[in-house]
Motif scaffolding. Structure first.
Motif, PDB file in Angstrom:
ATOM      1  N   TRP A  16      10.593  16.023 -31.159  1.00 19.12           N
ATOM      2  CA  TRP A  16      10.941  16.372 -29.715  1.00 19.12           C
ATOM      3  C   TRP A  16      11.088  18.386 -30.132  1.00 19.12           C
ATOM      4  O   TRP A  16      11.686  18.208 -31.488  1.00 19.12           O
ATOM      5  CB  TRP A  16      12.393  16.264 -28.970  1.00 19.12           C
ATOM      6  N   LEU A  17      10.505  18.990 -29.736  1.00 15.40           N
ATOM      7  CA  LEU A  17      10.466  20.387 -29.972  1.00 15.40           C
ATOM      8  C   LEU A  17      12.057  21.327 -28.558  1.00 15.40           C
ATOM      9  O   LEU A  17      12.585  22.108 -29.282  1.00 15.40           O
ATOM     10  CB  LEU A  17       9.733  21.472 -29.339  1.00 15.40           C
ATOM     11  N   PHE A  18      11.885  20.641 -27.515  1.00 10.80           N
ATOM     12  CA  PHE A  18      13.037  20.732 -27.062  1.00 10.80           C
ATOM     13  C   PHE A  18      13.964  19.564 -26.918  1.00 10.80           C
ATOM     14  O   PHE A  18      13.555  18.140 -26.056  1.00 10.80           O
ATOM     15  CB  PHE A  18      12.892  21.150 -25.273  1.00 10.80           C
ATOM     16  N   GLY A  19      15.763  18.791 -27.310  1.00 13.40           N
ATOM     17  CA  GLY A  19      16.156  18.095 -26.915  1.00 13.40           C
ATOM     18  C   GLY A  19      17.034  18.460 -26.364  1.00 13.40           C
ATOM     19  O   GLY A  19      18.189  19.240 -25.763  1.00 13.40           O
ATOM     20  N   TYR A  20      17.437  17.808 -24.969  1.00 13.55           N
ATOM     21  CA  TYR A  20      18.351  17.960 -23.959  1.00 13.55           C
ATOM     22  C   TYR A  20      19.666  16.780 -24.141  1.00 13.55           C
ATOM     23  O   TYR A  20      19.432  15.893 -24.779  1.00 13.55           O
ATOM     24  CB  TYR A  20      17.902  17.227 -22.045  1.00 13.55           C
ATOM     25  N   PRO A  21      20.945  17.103 -24.191  1.00 16.55           N
ATOM     26  CA  PRO A  21      22.142  16.310 -24.012  1.00 16.55           C
ATOM     27  C   PRO A  21      22.627  15.169 -23.027  1.00 16.55           C
ATOM     28  O   PRO A  21      21.975  14.686 -21.933  1.00 16.55           O
ATOM     29  CB  PRO A  21      23.424  17.806 -23.504  1.00 16.55           C
ATOM     30  N   CYS A  75      18.449  22.661 -23.090  1.00 17.30           N
ATOM     31  CA  CYS A  75      17.805  22.318 -24.232  1.00 17.30           C
ATOM     32  C   CYS A  75      18.723  22.576 -25.386  1.00 17.30           C
ATOM     33  O   CYS A  75      17.923  24.077 -25.640  1.00 17.30           O
ATOM     34  CB  CYS A  75      16.830  21.946 -23.677  1.00 17.30           C
ATOM     35  N   THR A  76      18.051  21.580 -26.249  1.00 18.41           N
ATOM     36  CA  THR A  76      18.197  23.274 -27.733  1.00 18.41           C
ATOM     37  C   THR A  76      16.659  23.273 -27.967  1.00 18.41           C
ATOM     38  O   THR A  76      15.563  21.972 -28.155  1.00 18.41           O
ATOM     39  CB  THR A  76      19.003  21.983 -28.925  1.00 18.41           C
ATOM     40  N   VAL A  77      15.895  24.001 -28.691  1.00 21.27           N
ATOM     41  CA  VAL A  77      14.914  24.712 -29.101  1.00 21.27           C
ATOM     42  C   VAL A  77      15.069  24.672 -30.684  1.00 21.27           C
ATOM     43  O   VAL A  77      15.521  24.972 -31.111  1.00 21.27           O
ATOM     44  CB  VAL A  77      14.956  25.867 -28.238  1.00 21.27           C
ATOM     45  N   ASN A  78      14.172  23.779 -31.108  1.00 24.78           N
ATOM     46  CA  ASN A  78      12.996  23.584 -32.630  1.00 24.78           C
ATOM     47  C   ASN A  78      12.346  24.101 -33.260  1.00 24.78           C
ATOM     48  O   ASN A  78      11.225  23.854 -33.358  1.00 24.78           O
ATOM     49  CB  ASN A  78      13.433  22.218 -32.861  1.00 24.78           C
TER      50      ASN A  78
END
Length: 561
Positions: free
Chosen positions: A348-353, A393-396
């Motif tokens: 994933w590029l964008f991870g949601y909590p 989201c966290t962006v990787n």
């Protein structure tokens, strides 16, 4: 090859894809999974592969239809209908599209579920709100210049036999019912009528991973017949868009590709999926053979490297595999662009909590714990709908650098460029079983417990997902050479090698007109910056042994401070 040019219609030209100006376009993008077609391991509600048996009914929250039925049980039918609509709207929107483009990709593969477009029941009842949402997303993709591949990820009845097809069970019911096949064709006709004039739509991917499990190989003739009927129906409406077709066994088997599936337009693409296999000619060879025989492009429609130990080995695998694909003129879509941030089964590029209260909802279905009150469930599910928005989201960004082979990525030394110069003087076949045809001298790093030959009897309890890829050293003796490509450099980039030497060694490092003679000290493991690259569309770094023996472990392209 063009990576950022998104301006006009695409079509196939022999083994490549071109636009109207005859530029070769390599489609590099993100698969939009868990959007219309939910999967439990991306949701964080089930483990991957729990539905791979001969027959398993759909389980709670393991796919879109059971997520919706679970929400209905928890919070009522009215809320479930609102939840379904809000999920599709929140999960993939303008912020996601803009970010994918800004990270450097040029396409998205939109996973569609037939049941959201066509009511499951007698007759044909179309859900216009879903078509309108798809219109909106396609408009945004045109605004931000991202080609769109429409991917029928969940066909009527389910075509794969696993949860990713959003079917009622792990059986490919689509191929066991002429009605389901015809309903899927009618849906494709609707989509073709709606988008026949949209250049931003690169093409139509008729089915995702049809007949994935070997139990159902007897249905393969039904798949071939369906493709022929569906393409014929689409071509009565739309003769301009490319058609994307997959083989069986999770899009790994190519046997069905034995003739031209689009004789009217010859404008079709063979799609394969590629996970975990090492970047070797033994993997790419069958694709290249089929491509040349049929004179059509190959596109890697699903791929991604991931591990659950927190390392970047999965990212390194992508950096190596995707460059090999590009050198063979194959684009790719990484699955999936967004998942729960604890997901280890997708790149994933964008991870949601995950909301704190979500686990009790899952436990109610799988452990028989107390059922939450309706309002309590609504509160938690509303939190989930908020969490999946891009802004939360966290962006990787680092992972994107690996996927696009840009500044910031690291490449295992053994994964040198296949199509640029590589010269070895090792007279024995490569005992690692990796890139055997090259005669490059490979050695294992000190202390690594390598697998049995061929890997078939590897019973090590601590064996790694990508086996020995990152533990192989490339030994460069005098005259031996390897090359490594980095792409789309927008800033000065330092080339850093990790190496070991049993004695002092010297190598010649070059990139275009730049050339340096670099000495390496005796060490069990060292790092050295060997070259600095100026901004460029592409840079190929060549390393050639000059004196002594130099063992390369990895090559990094790091931003110069």
């Amino acid at each position: 090859m063009e990576f950022q040019k998104v301006e006009s219609w695409l079509h196939t030209d022999g083994p490549v894809i071109r636009d109207q100006e005859s530029s070769e376009i390599l489609l590099r993008g993100q698969g939009i999974g868990n959007w219309m077609v939910n999967e439990g391991f991306m949701l964080g509600t089930t483990q991957f592969g729990t539905d791979m048996g001969l027959f398993v009914r759909a389980m709670p929250m393991d796919r879109g239809r059971t997520l919706l039925s679970a929400v209905e049980e928890l919070a009522g039918r009215t809320y479930a209908d609102r939840f379904q609509k809000a999920w599709v709207e929140n999960y993939f929107d303008e912020d996601d599209i803009r970010s994918i483009k800004e990270l450097g990709f040029n396409c998205v593969r939109l996973g569609l579920s037939a049941r959201l477009f066509l009511e499951e029941g007698p007759g044909y009842t179309w859900h216009q709100d879903t078509f309108e949402r798809l219109d909106y997303i396609i408009d945004l993709c045109e605004k931000y210049k991202l080609y769109v591949i429409l991917d029928m990820h969940g066909a009527c009845g389910g075509q794969s036999g696993v949860s990713c097809d959003d079917g009622p069970a792990n059986r490919p019911y689509m191929f066991m019912s002429q009605e389901n096949q015809q309903r899927t064709i009618e849906l494709w006709k609707k989509l073709a009528e709606r988008y026949q004039g949209r250049w931003i739509v690169a093409g139509y991917e008729l089915l995702n991973e049809p007949i994935s499990l070997p139990f159902f190989d007897g249905l393969i003739p039904q798949l071939t017949a369906f493709y022929q009927r569906c393409i014929a129906a689409i071509r009565t409406i739309d003769t301009r868009h490319m058609i994307f077709l997959q083989g069986t066994r999770f899009a790994n088997r190519l046997e069905i590709f034995d003739h031209d599936f689009d004789p009217l337009c010859h404008n079709w693409v063979m799609v394969v999926h590629l996970y975990e296999k090492l970047p070797d000619l033994s993997v790419f060879g069958p694709m290249l053979e089929a491509r040349d025989r049929l004179n059509v492009p190959v596109w890697i429609g699903e791929t991604g490297g991931s591990v659950d130990d927190g390392s970047d080995v999965g990212d390194q695998w992508m950096a190596a595999t995707f460059e090999m694909a590009m050198e063979y003129h194959m684009g790719y879509a990484v699955r999936a662009h967004k998942t729960v941030d604890t997901c280890t089964g997708a790149a994933w590029l964008f991870g949601y909590p995950m909301p704190e209260g979500m686990q009790p909802l899952v436990d109610y279905f799988y452990k028989g714990t107390a059922k939450p009150d309706y309002q309590e469930a609504v509160t938690i599910l509303d939190q989930l709908l908020e969490a999946i928005k891009w802004k939360n989201c966290t962006v990787n960004k680092t992972r994107a650098a690996f996927e696009l082979r840009r500044t910031g990525c690291k490449v295992p030394a053994a994964c040198y460029d296949p199509e640029h110069e590589h010269r070895g003087t090792w007279k024995y076949a490569l005992y690692t079983g990796f890139r055997r045809e090259d005669r490059t001298h490979f050695a294992y790093e000190k202390g690594y417990r390598y697998p049995d030959q061929g890997g078939l009897n590897d019973l090590r309890p601590d064996k790694e997902k990508y086996l020995d890829m990152t533990h192989i050293l490339v030994r460069l003796d005098q005259g031996d050479s390897v090359c490594y490509t980095v792409r789309e450099l927008t800033a000065r980039t330092a080339v850093r090698v990790t190496y070991c030497c049993q004695q002092e060694a010297e190598a010649e490092i070059s990139c275009g007109p730049q050339e340096e003679s670099v000495c390496f000290d005796k060490t069990e493991q060292g790092q050295k910056t060997v070259l600095t690259l100026e901004p460029a569309q592409e840079a190929v770094v060549r390393i050639q042994g000059k004196q002594g023996s130099l063992d390369l472990k990895s090559i990094e392209f790091v931003p110069e401070v």
